[in-house]
Design an enzyme around this catalytic site. Structure first.
Site, mmCIF file in Angstrom:
data_model
loop_
_atom_site.group_PDB
_atom_site.id
_atom_site.type_symbol
_atom_site.label_atom_id
_atom_site.label_comp_id
_atom_site.label_asym_id
_atom_site.label_seq_id
_atom_site.Cartn_x
_atom_site.Cartn_y
_atom_site.Cartn_z
ATOM 1 N N ASP A 12 0.883 -1.163 0.000
ATOM 2 C CA ASP A 12 0.000 0.000 0.000
ATOM 3 C C ASP A 12 0.921 1.213 0.000
ATOM 4 O OD1 ASP A 12 -2.311 1.600 0.190
ATOM 5 O OD2 ASP A 12 -2.096 1.706 2.364
ATOM 6 N N ASP A 19 -2.862 1.156 6.852
ATOM 7 C CA ASP A 19 -1.942 0.874 5.737
ATOM 8 C C ASP A 19 -1.441 -0.568 5.793
ATOM 9 O OD1 ASP A 19 -1.444 3.912 4.865
ATOM 10 O OD2 ASP A 19 -1.334 3.752 7.044
ATOM 11 N N GLU A 77 -0.945 -1.224 -4.968
ATOM 12 C CA GLU A 77 -2.185 -0.480 -5.210
ATOM 13 C C GLU A 77 -1.938 0.537 -6.312
ATOM 14 O OE1 GLU A 77 -5.194 0.808 -2.141
ATOM 15 O OE2 GLU A 77 -4.246 2.722 -2.620
#
Length: 191
Positions: free
Chosen positions: A7, A141, A68
């Site tokens: 992330d 996160d 991501e």
């Protein structure tokens, strides 16, 4: 398959590793968040993330990295930082010959919760449940990094089938076009 989910972010960059089992079985391996202070120079922040990526890739030896995809954010500066952090991780993986796949936030949310519009609490709750964790990963996160890894484990077989079908369709098209050229050449030769 071992997946490193990332992330990306400049202030907090989540790293999570899971191992895929049979079917939809996934097992947690490791999770953490790398932090860089906002007052630090951009190049130094990216270097710290790069060093963390190197460490995670060398230590856990994933077969694939799931990052991501920066989709759209209202704050352009935040989007740029997120994209830069993701790029640093993708580069570290590419240097090792490790494939990198990008998943949008809605794909990740839909994979782990069933809804592409799920909030962070729902994602964290489902990651905790799917991986059988005693406590939810924090901060968000960390949970998001694990969600990315889970998403890839579950989407990879479909993505592979789609890629195989696209390759077969392209080959079929190539053969069809070659046959049309042969027919056209044959007609031109009979005139």
């Amino acid at each position: 398959m071992r997946v490193l989910g990332v992330d990306p972010g400049l202030t907090r960059c989540g790293f999570g590793v899971v191992d895929a089992g049979r079917g939809r079985e996934v097992r947690p391996v490791a999770v953490d968040v790398v932090r860089t202070p906002p007052e630090m120079e951009l190049a130094s922040r990216l270097l710290r993330i790069s060093e963390a990526a190197d460490e995670w890739l060398d230590r856990f030896r994933p077969t694939v990295v799931a990052v991501e995809r920066v989709f759209a954010q209202h704050n352009v500066r935040t989007a740029m930082g997120t994209a830069q952090a993701g790029g640093v991780v993708a580069l570290a993986a590419a240097k090792r010959g490790i494939p990198v796949c990008f998943h949008t936030p809605s794909q990740v949310k839909a994979s782990v919760t069933g809804s592409g519009t799920a909030d962070k609490k729902q994602v964290t709750a489902m990651v905790t449940r799917i991986l059988g964790l005693d406590t939810p990963p924090k901060p968000a996160d960390a949970a998001d990094a694990l969600a990315l890894a889970i998403c890839h484990c579950w989407r990879a077989p479909m993505l592979e089938r789609m890629a195989a079908m696209e390759a077969a369709a392209a080959e079929q098209k190539r053969r069809y076009e070659a046959r049309l050229k042969e027919i056209a050449a044959g007609k031109a030769g009979t005139r």
